[in-house]
Design a protein around this motif. Structure first.
Motif: not given
Length: 337
Positions: A8-10, A64, A66, A148, A150, A154, A312, A315-316
């Motif tokens: 996932t790109t954050v 996010h 993806r 999700s 990660h 990163d 999501a 994960h949050r």
């Protein structure tokens, strides 16, 4: 078909300049996936509106991104805006002309129109808005599978990986957590995933033995593997190590047992646990980068949202922040062909 892991790109959204960065990043992802200019423009517009809404209504949040594939193999982009604000009334906010920020009030409505798949969950914990866009239009082949994933800090290398193999009337799902994090952990996890992918519908113990052989000489890792047969409403689960697994139906849930050990290292003969009468359930698999003390009952209505929204939110609110983390959520009723 087999779905394979994608990080996932954050994107942090806490300054107006980051809205433009979000737009460009989403547009570039869509182009890389083969979207034509019109469809890539839709992705860019949705990213702009989601990022702008985060600033206007929550003050800050994250976006996010993806890459996806549909049930027919079409490329897609998933966007999720996630915040810890006070929530909002989604019915009013999706109506053009409604605004709490002194604007024209067309942002969320344009997201609904631009996306082929839209969903939202909002409560006192915050809000999560999902938009999925596929090249070429159409929504009938969206897979109700949410992920999700990660890496710690990163890092380009991620010690977690996952796969979902789909066939007519069933699926086989995998999450691996290579020991530690970084390149060596990633190497261990990828070796196991490659062995799983050779024949994901073989008997679970046979698949595990193949994975164990492939991971020998590496750090090894924890493995959670589930096979679901829709015609029989049956799920078989085999777990070694600290992969969490839970079945959720409505306001009830049950954990799935794993055995101690390390795949690629040492473990006692693993046991396959069979669960009957599985229908309209969610299957949630997660690595130990996620805390295990979550309960969907604390989020009224969340269990009925799109699996991507559920992943999501978990994960949050439950990411430990000191390891790679993967949350895989599958709607067992609707995700298979």
């Amino acid at each position: 078909m087999t779905l394979t892991a994608s990080l996932t790109t954050v994107l942090a959204i806490d300054d107006p300049s980051q809205v433009g960065h979000a737009r460009r990043t989403a547009h570039k992802m869509a182009q890389a996936l083969g979207f034509d200019e019109n469809d890539a423009g839709r992705v860019a517009l949705v990213a702009t509106e989601l990022a702008s809404n985060l600033l206007k209504h929550a003050g800050q949040g994250v976006l996010h991104l993806r890459r996806l594939v549909s049930g027919q193999g079409r490329a897609g982009v998933e966007l999720l805006s996630i915040d810890r604000g006070q929530g909002f009334d989604p019915v009013h906010c999706m109506t053009d002309g409604f605004s709490t920020g002194g604007t024209q009030g067309i942002g969320l409505g344009s997201v609904v129109r631009g996306a082929q798949v839209f969903d939202v969950h909002t409560d006192s914990h915050g809000s999560t808005v999902l938009a999925r866009l596929y090249a070429g239009g159409g929504v009938d082949d969206d897979l109700r599978i949410g992920v999700s994933q990660h890496s710690l800090h990163d890092d380009p290398a991620c010690g977690d990986t996952w796969q979902v193999a789909l066939c007519e009337g069933g699926l086989s799902a995998l999450v691996i957590d290579g020991l530690g994090h970084g390149e060596e952990a990633e190497r261990a996890a990828q070796a196991g995933a490659q062995a799983f992918g050779q024949a994901p519908f073989d008997a679970p113990q046979q698949v595990l033995e193949r994975m164990h052989s492939a991971m020998c000489g590496s750090r090894g890792g924890a493995v959670g593997m589930a096979q679901y047969t829709a015609a029989e409403h049956r799920l078989r689960y085999l777990g070694v190590g600290n992969i969490g697994a839970t079945l959720v139906k409505g306001d009830g849930s049950r954990g799935l047992a794993s055995m101690s050990g390390i795949v690629g290292g040492q473990y006692r003969k693993a046991q396959v646990f069979e669960h009957a009468d599985i229908d309209s359930h969610l299957l949630i698999l997660y690595s130990d980068g996620l805390q295990s003390r979550w309960n969907l009952n604390n989020y009224p209505g969340l269990a009925y949202r799109h699996p991507a929204v559920i992943a999501a939110v978990l994960h949050r609110d439950f990411c430990r922040g000191r390891d790679d983390v993967t949350v895989l959520v599958i709607d067992l009723e609707l995700s298979h062909a």
